[in-house]
Design a protein around this motif. Structure first.
Motif, short mmCIF file in Angstrom:
data_model
loop_
_atom_site.label_atom_id
_atom_site.label_comp_id
_atom_site.label_asym_id
_atom_site.label_seq_id
_atom_site.Cartn_x
_atom_site.Cartn_y
_atom_site.Cartn_z
N PHE A 1 0.87 -1.18 0.00
CA PHE A 1 0.00 0.00 0.00
C PHE A 1 0.91 1.23 0.00
CE2 PHE A 1 -2.74 2.78 2.98
CZ PHE A 1 -3.43 3.36 1.92
N VAL A 2 0.83 2.04 -1.07
CA VAL A 2 1.72 3.19 -1.25
C VAL A 2 0.87 4.45 -1.35
CG1 VAL A 2 3.51 4.23 -2.69
CG2 VAL A 2 3.39 1.74 -2.46
N ALA A 3 1.21 5.50 -0.59
CA ALA A 3 0.39 6.71 -0.58
C ALA A 3 1.25 7.96 -0.44
CB ALA A 3 -0.62 6.65 0.56
N ARG A 4 0.68 9.07 -0.91
CA ARG A 4 1.33 10.38 -0.83
C ARG A 4 0.35 11.40 -0.27
NH1 ARG A 4 3.91 13.85 -5.94
NH2 ARG A 4 5.20 15.24 -4.66
N ASP A 5 0.83 12.39 0.48
CA ASP A 5 -0.05 13.35 1.14
C ASP A 5 -0.85 14.20 0.16
OD1 ASP A 5 1.24 16.11 0.71
OD2 ASP A 5 2.93 15.00 1.51
N ARG A 6 -1.87 14.84 0.68
CA ARG A 6 -2.83 15.57 -0.15
C ARG A 6 -2.18 16.59 -1.07
NH1 ARG A 6 -5.33 14.89 4.83
NH2 ARG A 6 -7.58 14.45 4.88
N MET A 7 -1.24 17.37 -0.55
CA MET A 7 -0.69 18.48 -1.31
C MET A 7 0.61 18.13 -2.03
SD MET A 7 -3.07 20.56 -0.76
CE MET A 7 -2.45 22.01 -1.58
N GLY A 8 1.13 16.93 -1.80
CA GLY A 8 2.36 16.53 -2.47
C GLY A 8 3.61 17.11 -1.84
N LYS A 9 3.58 17.32 -0.52
CA LYS A 9 4.75 17.89 0.14
C LYS A 9 5.93 16.92 0.16
CE LYS A 9 1.77 19.13 3.29
NZ LYS A 9 1.11 19.54 4.54
N LYS A 10 5.63 15.64 0.25
CA LYS A 10 6.70 14.63 0.26
C LYS A 10 6.68 13.85 -1.05
CE LYS A 10 8.39 16.37 2.61
NZ LYS A 10 9.80 16.81 2.54
N PRO A 11 7.84 13.62 -1.64
CA PRO A 11 7.91 12.99 -2.97
C PRO A 11 7.83 11.46 -2.92
CG PRO A 11 10.11 13.58 -2.22
CD PRO A 11 9.16 14.05 -1.16
N LEU A 12 7.36 10.87 -4.00
CA LEU A 12 7.35 9.42 -4.14
C LEU A 12 7.48 9.07 -5.62
CD1 LEU A 12 5.98 6.43 -4.46
CD2 LEU A 12 7.20 6.91 -2.33
N PHE A 13 8.58 8.42 -5.97
CA PHE A 13 8.84 7.96 -7.33
C PHE A 13 8.63 6.46 -7.39
CE2 PHE A 13 11.06 11.89 -6.84
CZ PHE A 13 11.16 12.46 -8.09
N TYR A 14 8.16 5.96 -8.55
CA TYR A 14 7.99 4.52 -8.68
C TYR A 14 8.14 4.10 -10.14
CZ TYR A 14 3.24 5.21 -10.49
OH TYR A 14 2.15 5.58 -11.25
N SER A 15 8.45 2.83 -10.32
CA SER A 15 8.60 2.27 -11.66
C SER A 15 8.18 0.81 -11.64
CB SER A 15 10.06 2.39 -12.12
OG SER A 15 10.22 1.86 -13.42
N VAL A 16 7.45 0.42 -12.65
CA VAL A 16 7.05 -0.97 -12.82
C VAL A 16 7.88 -1.54 -13.97
CG1 VAL A 16 5.18 -2.56 -13.39
CG2 VAL A 16 4.72 -0.52 -11.99
N VAL A 17 8.68 -2.56 -13.66
CA VAL A 17 9.52 -3.22 -14.66
C VAL A 17 9.16 -4.69 -14.66
CG1 VAL A 17 11.84 -3.57 -15.54
CG2 VAL A 17 11.35 -1.56 -14.11
#
Length: 624
Positions: A133-149
């Motif tokens: 389960f991966v989540a990011r805050d409402r305003m995008g204050k903290k970054p999250l990068f992802y890639s599906v390979v």
């Protein structure tokens, strides 16, 4: 504040360690990893709350059924913890917000997200469901990068950590290059690499059996009406901002405030001092070039509020010594030059404290940029024939070119050049670097062929379409600023500038309660005539000096135009030489030479275009 990284699928312990080690500056206090059956979670900890080893991550539930790696702060975690304790199901062994997230997930699943007031990005592995389960805050204050390979998921706080995994391919996203030349950054959900994405703010996804099985937003600003009485709205906004500041003062380590001398940071400093039993520490930097220096205003605010103030005046050599170091850390091109002073301020602040509050977000919520005034003027001019606007632009080009901060000639020229495209794109062109017509000259033949039929502004159309037409033009314009400039410029800048020196930055204006309330206020509470941030100025009156409230807005910048002609000229000529540009073949070297020579001769101010290209070249050289 921390850094996170990991994978689900193919990977080994050495690769997991390399991923988190690449962003260890985000959390130098402890590096933790977990790897089992293809589930790799890693964490770099900057200790802010509960400094004990019990709160190290990856963190596990008491029954070992859930593990989490989490970056951020949950400001209402104590209230959430009390609610969980009342169920009688959970026993807490730490005083951290991380543990609250774990049990909140066990109690509510993804429905937990709207309960959170904070800044965060996290990845939570459910051993029983075999789900991430991966989540990011409402305003995008903290970054999250992802890639599906294939059937493997890679994720991290920064792109460079994903690049440490051998499955990540170093393939440039040409559409992202196109966007970068316009925006000066790569807008979400794209990144500079093909196949790597940024998770959008206010959204989450679930990974199971080698694929994303659910991905959706849990928060979208809806601009529902909140208050139509100005006096009541002023009083309520005052209360909201004070509480948003107060709860962001929770910390087990020293805390201070960025104080630029502008309205936004000054009002945050006021609330922080009001809610502190001792003098708060405030920090500002200034420049010897007076049109860029705001340190005297910051000192005036500090004197009135009675803070313990620290100020530092920087010379060109002080600043330029750090340029190469900053841009070696950037894992995708980012050309907002205010990254440099923001990082310098963060370094100066980190000498005294580990957490700093700032005024970010106010301009996007309250129409605080001069571009909103320009948009009103553009509406008046929209009835004019195109040839008249063209003639005005020609006359504007005859104005003497100045290197001063937001000079008159720069504002006029930047305003008139924005009329190249239709009105919905004008604000982006005012803020950005290259116009579509300029990119026609800049891009090589191969690049133009690859990008045929696009202009880089399509993402603006997407965000405009996300809100219904009945939200109104003004609110839809504000929404595009939130989804682009705030998330991918302002917040990205502050995250990197602060985390490169292991400093946590918090933004009271981006408390979701403040955002929701301001978003529902009438337009004239924000932009009244030509007066920006009208209601905030009313809130601030009597709290901070009038000269801070009434003075024109200044950006937090550096004398880049001047430096490009002098201190940075050698670097500019090196980075933008034909040999350097031919390394990738994206840009026409002859056109770039024309831009440089016109700028060096003082015939035009091409600082934005040249810096965009220079940052791209620095990124290209460092990416290997």
């Amino acid at each position: 504040m921390c850094g996170i990284a990991g994978f689900i699928g193919d990977g080994n312990a050495e690769q997991l360690q390399a991923m988190i080690q690449s962003i260890a500056y985000r959390g130098p206090d402890y590096l933790g990893t977990f790897l089992q059956d293809g589930v790799g979670l890693a964490h770099a900890r900057l200790s802010i709350m509960d400094l004990s080893a019990d709160a190290h991550q990856p963190f596990f539930s008491h029954d070992k059924s859930v593990a989490i790696t989490f970056n951020g702060e949950i400001y209402n975690f104590e209230a959430l913890k009390e609610g969980l304790q009342r169920t009688g199901k959970y026993t807490f062994r730490t005083t951290s917000d991380t543990e609250v997230l774990v049990y909140l997930y066990q109690e509510h699943g993804p429905a937990m997200l709207p309960m959170l007031n904070g800044m965060f990005a996290f990845a939570l592995w459910d051993f029983r469901k075999q789900q991430l389960f991966v989540a990011r805050d409402r305003m995008g204050k903290k970054p999250l990068f992802y890639s599906v390979v294939g059937s493997t998921l890679l994720f991290a706080s920064e792109l460079k950590a994903i690049q440490k995994h051998p499955l990540c391919k170093d393939e440039i996203n040409l559409q992202a290059v196109q966007q970068y030349l316009t925006f000066e950054y790569v807008p979400t959900p794209n990144t500079i690499l093909q196949g790597v994405h940024k998770l959008e703010p206010g959204s989450y996804f679930v990974w199971e059996n080698g694929r994303i099985v659910a991905q959706q937003p849990y928060y979208i600003i809806d601009f529902h009406p909140t208050e139509s009485n100005f006096e009541k709205a002023t009083a309520h906004l005052d209360d909201l901002l004070e509480d948003a500041t107060r709860i962001r003062m929770m910390s087990d380590v020293p805390l201070g405030v960025f104080l630029s001398g502008g309205l936004d940071s000054s009002i945050i400093a006021y609330y922080a001092q009001k809610n502190s039993a001792r003098k708060i520490k405030t920090f500002s930097i200034g420049f010897s070039e007076k049109s860029y220096d705001e340190s005297d205003y910051a000192s005036a605010v500090a004197r009135q509020l009675g803070t313990e103030h620290y100020s530092k005046i920087l010379t060109a050599s002080d600043t330029l010594d750090l340029v190469s170091g900053i841009y070696q850390k950037l894992d995708e091109p980012f050309a907002d030059a205010s990254l440099i002073p923001t990082h310098l301020l963060s370094c100066f602040t980190r000498e005294q404290v580990t957490v700093a509050l700032g005024g970010d977000g106010s301009d996007e919520l309250l129409a605080g940029y001069p571009t909103f005034q320009s948009d009103r003027l553009a509406g008046i001019m929209s009835a004019m024939p195109k040839f008249m606007i063209g003639a005005m632009a020609g006359m504007a080009n005859l104005l003497p070119t100045s290197d001063k901060n937001i000079s008159f000639d720069f504002k006029v020229k930047q305003f008139l050049r924005g009329f190249e495209l239709e009105k919905k794109h004008v604000s982006t062109l005012w803020l950005g670097a290259f116009l579509p017509s300029e990119k026609e000259k800049l891009l090589s033949g191969d690049m133009k062929k690859a990008l045929q039929g696009t202009h880089g502004l399509e993402i603006i159309d997407r965000w405009l379409d996300e809100l219904p037409m009945d939200a109104g033009y003004f609110n839809r314009l504000l929404y595009t600023y939130y989804r682009t400039y705030l998330v991918d410029d302002i917040l990205m800048k502050v995250d990197r500038a602060s985390m490169y020196t292991s400093l946590e930055a918090r933004s009271p204006f981006l408390d979701y309660r403040v955002v929701d309330y301001i978003s529902g206020l009438p337009q004239n509470f924000k932009l009244r005539g030509w007066k920006t941030k009208h209601i905030l100025k009313k809130v601030a009156r009597g709290k901070i000096p009038d000269m801070i409230i009434d003075r024109p807005k200044k950006g937090f910048g550096i004398p880049l135009s001047h430096w490009l002609k002098h201190e940075l000229r050698g670097l500019c000529e090196d980075l933008l030489s034909k040999t350097s540009l031919d390394a990738h073949g994206f840009f026409d070297a002859r056109y770039v030479q024309q831009l440089m020579q016109a700028h060096f001769a003082g015939k035009a101010n091409h600082r934005k275009q040249l810096w965009v290209l220079m940052v791209f070249q620095m990124w290209w050289r460092n990416r290997g």
